[in-house]
Design an enzyme around this catalytic site. Structure first.
Site, mmCIF file in Angstrom:
data_model
loop_
_atom_site.group_PDB
_atom_site.id
_atom_site.type_symbol
_atom_site.label_atom_id
_atom_site.label_comp_id
_atom_site.label_asym_id
_atom_site.label_seq_id
_atom_site.Cartn_x
_atom_site.Cartn_y
_atom_site.Cartn_z
ATOM 1 N N ALA A 44 0.835 -1.197 0.000
ATOM 2 C CA ALA A 44 0.000 0.000 0.000
ATOM 3 C C ALA A 44 0.875 1.254 0.000
ATOM 4 C CB ALA A 44 -0.937 -0.013 1.208
ATOM 5 N N GLY A 45 1.850 1.317 0.909
ATOM 6 C CA GLY A 45 2.674 2.511 1.025
ATOM 7 C C GLY A 45 3.565 2.752 -0.177
ATOM 8 N N HIS A 266 -6.083 -17.740 10.620
ATOM 9 C CA HIS A 266 -5.814 -18.485 9.383
ATOM 10 C C HIS A 266 -5.735 -19.975 9.697
ATOM 11 C CE1 HIS A 266 -4.054 -19.736 5.608
ATOM 12 N NE2 HIS A 266 -4.096 -18.501 5.142
ATOM 13 N N ARG A 330 -11.737 -18.841 5.602
ATOM 14 C CA ARG A 330 -10.756 -19.038 6.666
ATOM 15 C C ARG A 330 -11.383 -19.134 8.051
ATOM 16 N NH1 ARG A 330 -6.022 -14.900 4.465
ATOM 17 N NH2 ARG A 330 -5.407 -16.221 2.705
ATOM 18 N N GLU A 425 -4.003 -2.550 5.105
ATOM 19 C CA GLU A 425 -4.481 -3.229 6.308
ATOM 20 C C GLU A 425 -4.646 -2.273 7.482
ATOM 21 O OE1 GLU A 425 -3.448 -7.237 9.000
ATOM 22 O OE2 GLU A 425 -2.031 -6.529 7.474
ATOM 23 N N ARG A 435 -11.679 -11.548 6.059
ATOM 24 C CA ARG A 435 -11.090 -11.310 4.734
ATOM 25 C C ARG A 435 -10.999 -12.609 3.952
ATOM 26 N NH1 ARG A 435 -6.031 -11.840 2.400
ATOM 27 N NH2 ARG A 435 -5.075 -12.440 4.372
#
Length: 637
Positions: A44-45, A266, A330, A425, A435
């Site tokens: 993202a960054g 998870h 999940r 996130e 998710r």
């Protein structure tokens, strides 16, 4: 307080196009007059920094690693979703949208999720153009595989290294801008606080992790891309350095923290092997395409797996969820595995494991084909466990992985603090209470490449240009508060290590706010966390000096934030007396043990507001309105 999401009006499929047209733009010649700070350099960054710099803005990017290449995005294994429908199996933007809304247990914002599905195809084109080596079919098209929660194959992948390859693409785009002088990169630098001036985010205070120097940086807007908070549990699949500090300190400055109790467990992780561990290892969900999950039918069956005949095996996901089988989502798969182990049918040390078996796949596809799909994952498993998964089944057990909660943002990815944008996130926006696999990479790149460049430009174009320097009194105040905090940590000179406090907090949260929660357990945690925190500030021992490379001091600051944030997480879990996605309240389940939502009372985003030290946070709500999907009991049977 009721929060406004600022979702544009009109039909769902046209909202983003309409919004992009209606947003104000910054003249190309004026872009270089604006500066943007981006904290975090993962997918993202890095994508946001590269995109903003490409547009002409002056960008500063910060990360605490020695290189953006070490961001935790590199650890994502299985793939990235997109609705290209290459396999011609019925996929579409609408289906990706619906699968994501349903996968999140109807606790996410419709408009954000639809936009995510819309731009997903652009992400793949962008990454292919960057040279990301996605797997390809014989005919040359990009290959796809299935992931949990979907009946189509929409996941693009590069063996088990998808996150690494995508990050290299974003990293190269970022490095190009660094080379051109459009981005200033600050590695080994940790954000200590954000600075607000006249109610707007105008900069940050940082600490140089090599020298200990406290510095300020001013800008016209601030972007947080700092990942999730899964390490509050101590053991998780996250890198040891992952933390909540940036978002939590923004929370203490007034940013709302949304849905902190939504934590993804998870199902496909290597089981805990002992108290010596500092983290857990994820085995990609993609393995469940070809691996079959099973446990012995008999309690306490200690035979080796090759000695247990088919009639004595319980392929419990295939039995319970025949439509989706081993690719059930999940949260559902994790609870099913825990239930089997709680019944006494778990395998391995302590009975905390089930088998993930590839014998049928090797027989059907051949050893070479299985190695081609998952070879590096199998090698990693063997290095960690000493067991060859080509010959014996993997042992897996659920573990803390991703966090769906984060700072509240509107449709423009801006928090309730003007000028403070949050992406990836670190925000709460797209995944609801659970998710779907292969959606994290999709969201991070969607936010950075295709959403934030539009919305942050709109913010800058609508705000009066008011230059601010680091000489402003608010920066000096924040610098002093940061220095005082560090000095206090070093001055305690107690008898316990930082790690011992972190482990105690993590075990408490795993026990009472982990895979299953109940009223009594949450109240125990809520009473105990302040006691641990009080002892931390009296009895922690942080070695070293402030003006030096001091990883003990780094960790102490992060654990101090976890000790406050953990209480907020439990407060959120206690107030939400329904089960949805990763938030499973034992008091709210169906007769067959499935999550039972309460749409009448909890169809909203819980956005918590800091009320002051030692005071319970204040609840604000954003109602969730579903105009394009029908609220239904979430079933994968």
């Amino acid at each position: 307080m009721t929060l406004e999401s600022n979702v544009p009006s009109g039909p769902l499929e046209g909202k983003w196009d309409k919004h992009r047209f209606e947003m104000k733009l910054v003249n190309p010649a004026n872009k270089r007059k604006y500066s943007v700070i981006i904290v975090g350099s993962g997918l993202a960054g890095a994508s946001a920094a590269a995109s903003m710099a490409e547009l002409g803005y002056k960008v500063k990017c910060f990360c605490f690693q020695d290189s953006p290449r070490r961001a935790h995005s590199i650890a994502a294994q299985g793939g990235i979703n997109a609705a290209k429908n290459y396999p011609n199996d019925g996929d579409s933007i609408q289906r990706l949208f619906y699968d994501t809304i349903k996968g999140g247990d109807f606790r996410s914002r419709e408009a954000n999720v639809y936009r995510l599905a819309q731009v997903s195809n652009q992400i793949i084109d962008q990454c292919v153009a960057q040279g990301v080596p996605f797997a390809r079919e014989y005919g040359g098209l990009l290959d796809n595989r299935s992931f949990g929660g979907a009946l189509v194959s929409r996941t693009f992948y590069a063996r088990g290294q998808t996150g690494q390859q995508l990050l290299l693409g974003a990293y190269q785009a970022l490095e190009r801008q660094i080379g051109l002088g459009a981005v200033q990169m600050f590695p080994r630098t940790e954000m200590q606080d954000i600075v607000l001036i006249d109610g707007r985010a105008r900069g940050i205070v940082t600490r140089n992790l090599l020298t200990g120097k406290i510095e300020s940086h001013a800008a016209d807007a601030v972007v947080l891309a700092t990942g999730g908070y899964g390490n509050v549990f101590f053991l998780s699949t996250n890198a040891v350095g992952c933390n909540v500090t940036a978002t939590y300190r923004a929370f203490k400055k007034g940013a709302f923290f949304a849905n902190p109790c939504y934590t993804q467990i998870h199902p496909t992780c290597i089981p805990v092997s002992g108290d010596h561990q500092s983290k857990l290892t994820l085995m990609s969900e993609s393995l469940r395409n070809d691996g079959r999950v099973w446990a012995p039918k008999k309690k306490g069956d200690q035979r080796s797996p090759d000695q247990i005949p088919e009639d004595d095996r319980d392929y419990f996901l295939e039995r319970k969820y025949p439509t989706y089988g081993n690719l059930a989502p999940r949260d559902i798969s994790s609870r099913a595995a825990k239930q089997v182990c709680d019944e006494g049918r778990g395998v391995g040390p302590g009975g905390r494991g089930v088998y993930l078996d590839f014998a049928d796949a090797i027989k059907r596809l051949g050893l070479k084909a299985v190695k081609g799909r998952y070879g590096n994952l199998f090698d990693m498993y063997e290095r960690i466990t000493g067991e060859n998964p080509y010959k014996v089944p993997m042992r897996i057990y659920p573990a803390v992985h991703y966090t769906m909660g984060g700072l509240w943002v509107d449709y423009n990815l801006m928090s309730n603090i003007p000028g403070l944008h949050v992406i990836g996130e670190a925000n709460f926006s797209d995944h609801g209470a659970n998710r779907l696999g292969a959606s994290a990479l999709m969201q991070g790149l969607a936010d950075g490449y295709f959403v934030l460049p539009y919305t942050i430009s709109h913010y800058l174009a609508t705000m009066p240009k008011s230059p601010v320097t680091v000489e402003h009194a608010e920066f000096k105040k924040a610098e002093k508060e940061a220095a005082d905090r560090l000095e206090k940590l070093l001055s305690i000179k107690g008898k316990r290590t930082v790690t011992s406090f972190h482990r105690e907090l993590g075990l408490l949260l795993w026990e009472y706010c982990g895979m299953a929660r109940n009223d009594a357990g949450l109240r125990k945690a809520l009473a105990r966390i302040p006691e641990i925190r009080a002892e931390f500030w009296k009895n922690v021992n942080v070695l070293g000096e402030e003006t030096d490379f001091n990883q003990a001091l780094e960790k102490a600051g992060r654990v101090a934030d976890f000790l406050e944030f953990g209480e907020l997480m439990v407060q959120d879990a206690l107030h939400r007396t329904e089960s949805c996605g990763g938030h499973f309240r034992e008091e709210s389940q169906s007769d067959d043990g499935e999550a039972k939502r309460d749409d009448a009372n909890f169809s909203y985003v819980a956005a918590w507001q800091f009320a002051g030290e030692g005071k319970p946070a204040i609840l604000n709500k954003e109602p969730l309105v579903f105009e394009n999907v029908h609220l239904a009991t979430r079933s994968y049977k």
